[in-house]
Scaffold this active site. Structure first.
Site, PDB file in Angstrom:
ATOM      1  N   GLN A   4     -22.056  -5.960 -11.733  1.00 21.99           N
ATOM      2  CA  GLN A   4     -21.519  -6.639 -10.546  1.00 21.99           C
ATOM      3  C   GLN A   4     -21.624  -5.666  -9.369  1.00 21.99           C
ATOM      4  OE1 GLN A   4     -17.172  -6.949 -10.045  1.00 21.99           O
ATOM      5  NE2 GLN A   4     -17.467  -9.170  -9.960  1.00 21.99           N
ATOM      6  N   GLU A  47     -20.671 -10.208  -3.464  1.00 17.66           N
ATOM      7  CA  GLU A  47     -21.078  -9.654  -4.757  1.00 17.66           C
ATOM      8  C   GLU A  47     -22.346 -10.310  -5.267  1.00 17.66           C
ATOM      9  OE1 GLU A  47     -17.578 -11.066  -7.081  1.00 17.66           O
ATOM     10  OE2 GLU A  47     -19.112 -12.119  -8.218  1.00 17.66           O
ATOM     11  N   HIS A  99     -15.169  -0.178 -11.204  1.00 18.92           N
ATOM     12  CA  HIS A  99     -14.281  -0.652 -12.274  1.00 18.92           C
ATOM     13  C   HIS A  99     -15.101  -1.142 -13.460  1.00 18.92           C
ATOM     14  CE1 HIS A  99     -15.042  -4.503 -10.059  1.00 18.92           C
ATOM     15  NE2 HIS A  99     -14.974  -5.040 -11.259  1.00 18.92           N
ATOM     16  N   HIS A 124     -18.318  -7.072 -17.310  1.00 20.46           N
ATOM     17  CA  HIS A 124     -19.173  -6.476 -16.285  1.00 20.46           C
ATOM     18  C   HIS A 124     -18.720  -5.069 -15.940  1.00 20.46           C
ATOM     19  CE1 HIS A 124     -16.036  -8.446 -13.660  1.00 20.46           C
ATOM     20  NE2 HIS A 124     -16.149  -7.332 -12.962  1.00 20.46           N
TER      21      HIS A 124
HETATM   22  C1  MC0 Z   1      -7.998   3.514  -6.448  1.00 24.89           C
HETATM   23  N1  MC0 Z   1      -7.859   4.504  -7.340  1.00 24.89           N
HETATM   24  C2  MC0 Z   1      -8.818   4.391  -8.263  1.00 24.89           C
HETATM   25  C3  MC0 Z   1      -9.565   3.240  -7.882  1.00 24.89           C
HETATM   26  N2  MC0 Z   1      -9.016   2.721  -6.758  1.00 24.89           N
HETATM   27  N3  MC0 Z   1      -9.102   5.104  -9.353  1.00 24.89           N
HETATM   28  C4  MC0 Z   1     -10.162   4.714 -10.091  1.00 24.89           C
HETATM   29  N4  MC0 Z   1     -10.941   3.630  -9.774  1.00 24.89           N
HETATM   30  C5  MC0 Z   1     -10.674   2.895  -8.684  1.00 24.89           C
HETATM   31  N5  MC0 Z   1     -11.436   1.848  -8.396  1.00 24.89           N
HETATM   32  C6  MC0 Z   1      -6.888   5.589  -7.312  1.00 24.89           C
HETATM   33  C7  MC0 Z   1      -6.955   6.329  -5.991  1.00 24.89           C
HETATM   34  O1  MC0 Z   1      -7.941   7.341  -6.046  1.00 24.89           O
HETATM   35  C8  MC0 Z   1      -5.558   6.873  -5.870  1.00 24.89           C
HETATM   36  O2  MC0 Z   1      -5.433   8.040  -6.631  1.00 24.89           O
HETATM   37  C9  MC0 Z   1      -4.706   5.784  -6.504  1.00 24.89           C
HETATM   38  O3  MC0 Z   1      -5.571   5.050  -7.370  1.00 24.89           O
HETATM   39  C10 MC0 Z   1      -4.119   4.850  -5.456  1.00 24.89           C
HETATM   40  O4  MC0 Z   1      -5.204   4.309  -4.751  1.00 24.89           O
HETATM   41  P1  MC0 Z   1      -5.226   4.030  -3.195  1.00 24.89           P
HETATM   42  O5  MC0 Z   1      -6.581   4.270  -2.719  1.00 24.89           O
HETATM   43  O6  MC0 Z   1      -4.093   4.710  -2.521  1.00 24.89           O
HETATM   44  O7  MC0 Z   1      -5.045   2.493  -3.068  1.00 24.89           O
HETATM   45  P2  MC0 Z   1      -3.920   1.449  -3.411  1.00 24.89           P
HETATM   46  O8  MC0 Z   1      -2.804   2.041  -4.203  1.00 24.89           O
HETATM   47  O9  MC0 Z   1      -3.601   0.745  -2.163  1.00 24.89           O
HETATM   48  O10 MC0 Z   1      -4.769   0.486  -4.348  1.00 24.89           O
HETATM   49  C11 MC0 Z   1      -5.309   0.893  -5.587  1.00 24.89           C
HETATM   50  C12 MC0 Z   1      -5.367  -0.366  -6.474  1.00 24.89           C
HETATM   51  C13 MC0 Z   1      -6.234  -1.389  -5.684  1.00 24.89           C
HETATM   52  C14 MC0 Z   1      -6.015  -0.008  -7.785  1.00 24.89           C
HETATM   53  C15 MC0 Z   1      -3.956  -0.905  -6.699  1.00 24.89           C
HETATM   54  O11 MC0 Z   1      -7.529  -0.866  -5.465  1.00 24.89           O
HETATM   55  C16 MC0 Z   1      -6.333  -2.737  -6.343  1.00 24.89           C
HETATM   56  O12 MC0 Z   1      -5.451  -3.596  -6.237  1.00 24.89           O
HETATM   57  N6  MC0 Z   1      -7.464  -3.001  -7.041  1.00 24.89           N
HETATM   58  C17 MC0 Z   1      -7.669  -4.276  -7.733  1.00 24.89           C
HETATM   59  C18 MC0 Z   1      -8.481  -5.248  -6.908  1.00 24.89           C
HETATM   60  C19 MC0 Z   1      -9.857  -4.773  -6.599  1.00 24.89           C
HETATM   61  O13 MC0 Z   1     -10.192  -3.587  -6.760  1.00 24.89           O
HETATM   62  N7  MC0 Z   1     -10.722  -5.688  -6.139  1.00 24.89           N
HETATM   63  C20 MC0 Z   1     -12.129  -5.416  -5.819  1.00 24.89           C
HETATM   64  C21 MC0 Z   1     -13.024  -5.908  -6.870  1.00 24.89           C
HETATM   65  P3  MC0 Z   1      -4.837   9.414  -6.030  1.00 24.89           P
HETATM   66  O14 MC0 Z   1      -4.923  10.394  -7.154  1.00 24.89           O
HETATM   67  O15 MC0 Z   1      -5.694   9.738  -4.846  1.00 24.89           O
HETATM   68  O16 MC0 Z   1      -3.434   9.040  -5.647  1.00 24.89           O
HETATM   69  S1  MC0 Z   1     -13.019  -7.683  -6.853  1.00 24.89           S
HETATM   70  C22 MC0 Z   1     -13.746  -8.156  -8.281  1.00 24.89           C
HETATM   71  O17 MC0 Z   1     -14.162  -7.336  -9.045  1.00 24.89           O
HETATM   72  C23 MC0 Z   1     -13.837  -9.658  -8.518  1.00 24.89           C
HETATM   73  C24 MC0 Z   1     -14.573 -10.331  -7.392  1.00 24.89           C
HETATM   74  C25 MC0 Z   1     -14.441 -10.035  -9.870  1.00 24.89           C
HETATM   75  O18 MC0 Z   1     -14.660  -9.181 -10.729  1.00 24.89           O
HETATM   76  O19 MC0 Z   1     -14.701 -11.236 -10.084  1.00 24.89           O
END
Ligand code: MC0
Length: 147
Positions: free
Chosen positions: A60, A43, A84, A7
């Site tokens: 999604q 979602e 993503h 997705h």
């Molecule tokens: C954050 N960053 C991204 C981003 N999110 N870059 C590209 N795409 C994204 N989606 C970048 C920020 O701009 C920042 O860059 C750096 O990563 C750190 O981000 P932050 O905003 O300070 O946030 P953190 O470090 O607290 O968390 C980022 C992280 C988090 C990726 C670890 O979003 C995470 O754990 N994501 C995985 C879970 C998730 O997203 N769940 C939602 C979908 P700079 O350069 O400014 O430092 S749930 C889902 O999809 C499920 C239901 C499913 O598929 O079944």
């Protein structure tokens, strides 16, 4: 082995309005909806096509349900858009381990529950040329006996 685009995750402020846009503009219908409390999202999955590995590809659409969720944080910074991409695999554990061995940060020690009973993990966007990347084993493709 990664065998399909499972997705593309799209963050939005208003899930119902966004679903309506995809229905009226492209004719895509909702295949499944759920709230994932752990991930802090509501979602809608819009099925686009079946794939040759027996799975499918979806859009999604994601609306945050908590201010402290990752999607809420991302929306506040970036506005709506592609959040993503997710690759499908028959074995998320094996693929996550192999990718971790290549030096990419895998965000979860053990896969968590994703859409429709899938098992998911994420790769850090900073290790993936700016793309938050998800690995998914859908429920019907799981090799274990949990689903
Ligand atoms: C954050 N960053 C991204 C981003 N999110 N870059 C590209 N795409 C994204 N989606 C970048 C920020 O701009 C920042 O860059 C750096 O990563 C750190 O981000 P932050 O905003 O300070 O946030 P953190 O470090 O607290 O968390 C980022 C992280 C988090 C990726 C670890 O979003 C995470 O754990 N994501 C995985 C879970 C998730 O997203 N769940 C939602 C979908 P700079 O350069 O400014 O430092 S749930 C889902 O999809 C499920 C239901 C499913 O598929 O079944």
């Amino acid at each position: 082995m990664l065998t399909r685009i499972d997705h593309i995750g799209i963050a939005c402020f208003d899930l119902d309005a966004t679903v309506d846009f995809y229905r009226t503009t492209y004719g895509f219908e909702v295949f499944h909806t759920e709230v994932n409390e752990e991930q802090g999202v509501r979602e809608a999955m819009l099925k686009i096509n079946e794939t040759s590995d027996g799975g499918a590809s979806y859009l999604q659409l994601l609306q945050p349900v908590r201010e402290d969720s990752t999607v809420a944080k991302w929306l506040a910074k970036n506005g709506e858009g592609v959040h993503h991409i997710a690759f499908g695999t028959a074995d998320v554990d094996a693929d996550a381990a192999a990718i971790r061995d290549k030096g990419v940060r895998v965000l979860y020690d053990q896969p968590r529950t994703g859409s429709m009973g899938s098992r998911i993990t994420f790769l850090h966007p900073k290790d993936c040329h700016g793309v938050l990347t998800e690995l998914v084993t859908s429920a019907e493709r799981r090799h274990d006996d949990q689903g």
